[in-house]
Design an enzyme around this catalytic site. Structure first.
Site, PDB file in Angstrom:
ATOM      1  N   TYR A 131       0.839  -1.197   0.000  1.00 49.65           N
ATOM      2  CA  TYR A 131       0.000   0.000   0.000  1.00 49.65           C
ATOM      3  C   TYR A 131       0.873   1.245   0.000  1.00 49.65           C
ATOM      4  CZ  TYR A 131      -3.663   3.332   1.084  1.00 49.65           C
ATOM      5  OH  TYR A 131      -4.525   4.386   1.026  1.00 49.65           O
ATOM      6  N   GLN A 195     -10.827   0.472   1.864  1.00 54.71           N
ATOM      7  CA  GLN A 195     -11.328  -0.332   0.747  1.00 54.71           C
ATOM      8  C   GLN A 195     -10.181  -1.004  -0.012  1.00 54.71           C
ATOM      9  OE1 GLN A 195     -11.820   2.946   1.157  1.00 54.71           O
ATOM     10  NE2 GLN A 195     -11.585   4.105  -0.733  1.00 54.71           N
ATOM     11  N   ASN A 224      -3.228   5.787   7.038  1.00 50.42           N
ATOM     12  CA  ASN A 224      -3.882   6.498   8.137  1.00 50.42           C
ATOM     13  C   ASN A 224      -4.582   5.511   9.074  1.00 50.42           C
ATOM     14  OD1 ASN A 224      -6.327   5.784   6.921  1.00 50.42           O
ATOM     15  ND2 ASN A 224      -6.597   7.775   5.941  1.00 50.42           N
ATOM     16  N   THR A 247       3.744   9.244  12.708  1.00 48.88           N
ATOM     17  CA  THR A 247       5.200   9.202  12.698  1.00 48.88           C
ATOM     18  C   THR A 247       5.787   9.838  13.958  1.00 48.88           C
ATOM     19  OG1 THR A 247       7.158   9.612  11.348  1.00 48.88           O
ATOM     20  CG2 THR A 247       5.531  11.382  11.473  1.00 48.88           C
ATOM     21  N   GLN A 269       9.653  15.905  10.797  1.00 47.75           N
ATOM     22  CA  GLN A 269       8.645  14.895  11.090  1.00 47.75           C
ATOM     23  C   GLN A 269       7.285  15.521  11.390  1.00 47.75           C
ATOM     24  OE1 GLN A 269       9.230  11.440  10.669  1.00 47.75           O
ATOM     25  NE2 GLN A 269      10.873  12.560   9.646  1.00 47.75           N
ATOM     26  N   HIS A 272       4.653  15.882   8.581  1.00 49.85           N
ATOM     27  CA  HIS A 272       3.819  14.794   8.088  1.00 49.85           C
ATOM     28  C   HIS A 272       2.354  14.956   8.452  1.00 49.85           C
ATOM     29  CE1 HIS A 272       6.458  11.749   6.302  1.00 49.85           C
ATOM     30  NE2 HIS A 272       7.372  12.083   7.190  1.00 49.85           N
ATOM     31  N   GLU A 338      10.035   5.518  16.682  1.00 43.23           N
ATOM     32  CA  GLU A 338      10.142   5.073  15.290  1.00 43.23           C
ATOM     33  C   GLU A 338      11.504   5.487  14.733  1.00 43.23           C
ATOM     34  OE1 GLU A 338       7.728   5.710  11.080  1.00 43.23           O
ATOM     35  OE2 GLU A 338       7.506   7.163  12.697  1.00 43.23           O
ATOM     36  N   HIS A 339      11.830   6.764  14.882  1.00 42.51           N
ATOM     37  CA  HIS A 339      13.130   7.297  14.461  1.00 42.51           C
ATOM     38  C   HIS A 339      13.817   7.902  15.680  1.00 42.51           C
ATOM     39  CE1 HIS A 339      10.211   8.023  11.110  1.00 42.51           C
ATOM     40  NE2 HIS A 339      11.161   7.445  10.377  1.00 42.51           N
ATOM     41  N   ASP A 372      14.569   8.538   5.144  1.00 40.67           N
ATOM     42  CA  ASP A 372      13.311   8.540   4.390  1.00 40.67           C
ATOM     43  C   ASP A 372      13.533   8.304   2.910  1.00 40.67           C
ATOM     44  OD1 ASP A 372      11.679   8.964   6.561  1.00 40.67           O
ATOM     45  OD2 ASP A 372      11.674  11.145   6.370  1.00 40.67           O
ATOM     46  N   GLU A 426       2.215 -34.854  29.212  1.00 35.81           N
ATOM     47  CA  GLU A 426       1.227 -33.891  28.715  1.00 35.81           C
ATOM     48  C   GLU A 426      -0.140 -34.523  28.491  1.00 35.81           C
ATOM     49  OE1 GLU A 426       2.875 -31.937  25.301  1.00 35.81           O
ATOM     50  OE2 GLU A 426       4.229 -30.717  26.521  1.00 35.81           O
ATOM     51  N   HIS A 431       0.733 -39.466  20.983  1.00 32.14           N
ATOM     52  CA  HIS A 431       1.938 -38.863  20.432  1.00 32.14           C
ATOM     53  C   HIS A 431       3.120 -39.811  20.622  1.00 32.14           C
ATOM     54  CE1 HIS A 431      -0.437 -35.245  20.250  1.00 32.14           C
ATOM     55  NE2 HIS A 431       0.588 -34.505  19.836  1.00 32.14           N
TER      56      HIS A 431
END
Length: 441
Positions: A131, A195, A224, A247, A269, A272, A338-339, A372, A426, A431
């Protein structure tokens, strides 16, 4: 009016949970988004492309003629691409491919005992859906970051979805299409939001042009909160990379840091999203003042000044004062950004002590924006503190480890007692029986 709220942790002794609670963090209500997108995801599952096209008309303001982007449009986008942008994309692809090739894992064959061998094979996911967002910013770099590791991993089939754009007649942005063409991605879908995730997961018998979209095995890529919610809903059906949030950048800095660089990186950042988190952690109170001065100079000149100011002044951003760098490391490891940038003396030694971060950027000349686009590292990274348990997108995302077990009779006999004893312990005697029967005449 200042940009960064200051949290002073000096002199405080906090438990790990108290420290985590004290740190700024964006609040994202994924559960509410799940409730909002569930009917749409279910509609796409039942009606396929028709539901996607209706959603595109409602949310993107355009209804594509059909979902599949014709090869001629991919070729045209590449032919008309600005040569400078093409060169930049080609360079970024080369750098990311070089790093990705270093991540490939070889088959590992272990002889547990004579005649008993376990081999770890690394097998690529067969079909993946990637995506590429198209909301506030169009991100051809995200095409690169998703596609290249998948290709290096050996993924057989790649389908990329990106939102239709009204100004481009219902096609995804031309630069996204050009990036796909550069990378040899031919299966491109003009769909965005929840979608898009739904149709990748469920497939569609007819994309509006008579062609079929087969469902994928794994979906990756940022988006998002509605994209995140849709990923959560389809995660029992297909694999997903992560539930990415807004972010984040955290900068660990001491008195040696250049306030101009720190401010510019916090701004980069914040650009964004109004929910983007920009955090400064420092043991030098005067640095906070110097950074504020730079923010006052740099923010008003930025293209997205209003959005940046909202992000910097949001509850998810701020400056955190600590006694020393040891405490600063404790803070950034608790935050798990994240960064994470390290702008300190002996930055490499400080960075070596970081245990929780999506990616670490060391020294004055390794800004997050390098990662980036052009460092070669991947910019699809864990957010919301999830770097404590997971890493960023890479070749390993698209590989599955499969153990191949091969024991002969002698080796099985050596393991017999262990297997049958544990089976009985067990409460699963059949088994053990499956082992014992092989030694009965």
């Amino acid at each position: 009016m200042t940009y960064l709220a200051v949290t002073d942790l000096r002199g405080q002794t906090l438990t790990p949970s108290e420290l985590a609670a004290a740190l700024p963090r964006a609040e994202v209500d994924v559960e509410s988004a799940v409730a909002a997108v569930r009917p749409l995801v279910e509609d796409v599952a039942h009606r396929g492309a028709a539901a996607v096209l209706e959603a595109s008309e409602r949310f993107d303001g355009v209804r594509p003629a059909h979902l599949r982007v014709p090869q001629a449009e991919l070729d045209r986008a590449l032919a008309e691409l600005d040569p400078a942008i093409r060169a930049a994309l080609e360079d970024a692809i080369s750098r990311v491919r070089a790093v990705s090739q270093g991540d490939v894992r070889s088959e590992e064959r272990v002889q547990v005992v004579p005649g008993g061998i376990v081999t770890q094979r690394w097998v690529p996911v067969r079909r993946v859906g990637l995506y590429a967002p198209g909301g506030r910013a169009v991100l051809p770099s995200s095409v690169v970051m998703n596609v290249v590791p998948a290709q290096v991993a050996g993924v057989e089939q790649i389908v990329l979805a990106s939102p239709p754009q009204k100004e481009f007649g219902g096609l995804p942005h031309p630069t996204v299409l050009a990036a796909c063409a550069l990378l040899g991605v031919t299966e491109v879908i003009a769909a965005g939001g929840a979608q898009a995730i739904a149709v990748l997961a469920h497939g569609a018998p007819d994309l509006g042009d008579g062609t079929v979209l087969d469902p994928v095995d794994l979906i990756t890529g940022p988006g998002n909160v509605y994209v995140v919610a849709a990923k959560r809903l389809v995660s029992s059906r297909v694999g997903i990379d992560a539930e990415a949030g807004p972010t984040e950048i955290a900068i660990l800095a001491d008195s040696s840091a250049d306030a101009r660089f720190v401010a510019a990186d916090l701004i980069s950042q914040a650009e964004h999203d109004p929910l983007a988190a920009s955090i400064l952690v420092t043991d030098d109170a005067p640095l906070v003042a110097r950074v504020e001065e730079q923010l006052a100079l740099q923010v008003p000149d930025a293209l997205h000044a209003e959005r940046i100011a909202e992000a910097l002044r949001g509850r998810q951003s701020g400056a955190i004062l600590v006694e020393d760098m040891d405490r600063g490391l404790e803070v950034v490891n608790s935050y798990g950004a994240e960064h994470l940038e390290i702008q300190t003396r002996e930055a490499a030694a400080v960075a070596a002590r970081v245990s929780n971060a999506g990616a670490v950027f060391v020294g004055d000349h390794s800004p997050v924006s390098l990662g980036d686009y052009a460092a070669g590292s991947n910019h699809v990274l864990p957010t919301g503190g999830t770097s404590r348990s997971t890493g960023g997108l890479g070749v390993q995302t698209f590989l599955r480890g499969i153990h191949v077990v091969e024991y002969d009779r002698t080796a099985l006999e050596g393991a017999r007692a262990t297997a049958t004893t544990l089976a009985v312990a067990e409460g699963l005697p059949s088994h053990g029986r499956a082992v014992d029967i092989r030694f009965e005449d």
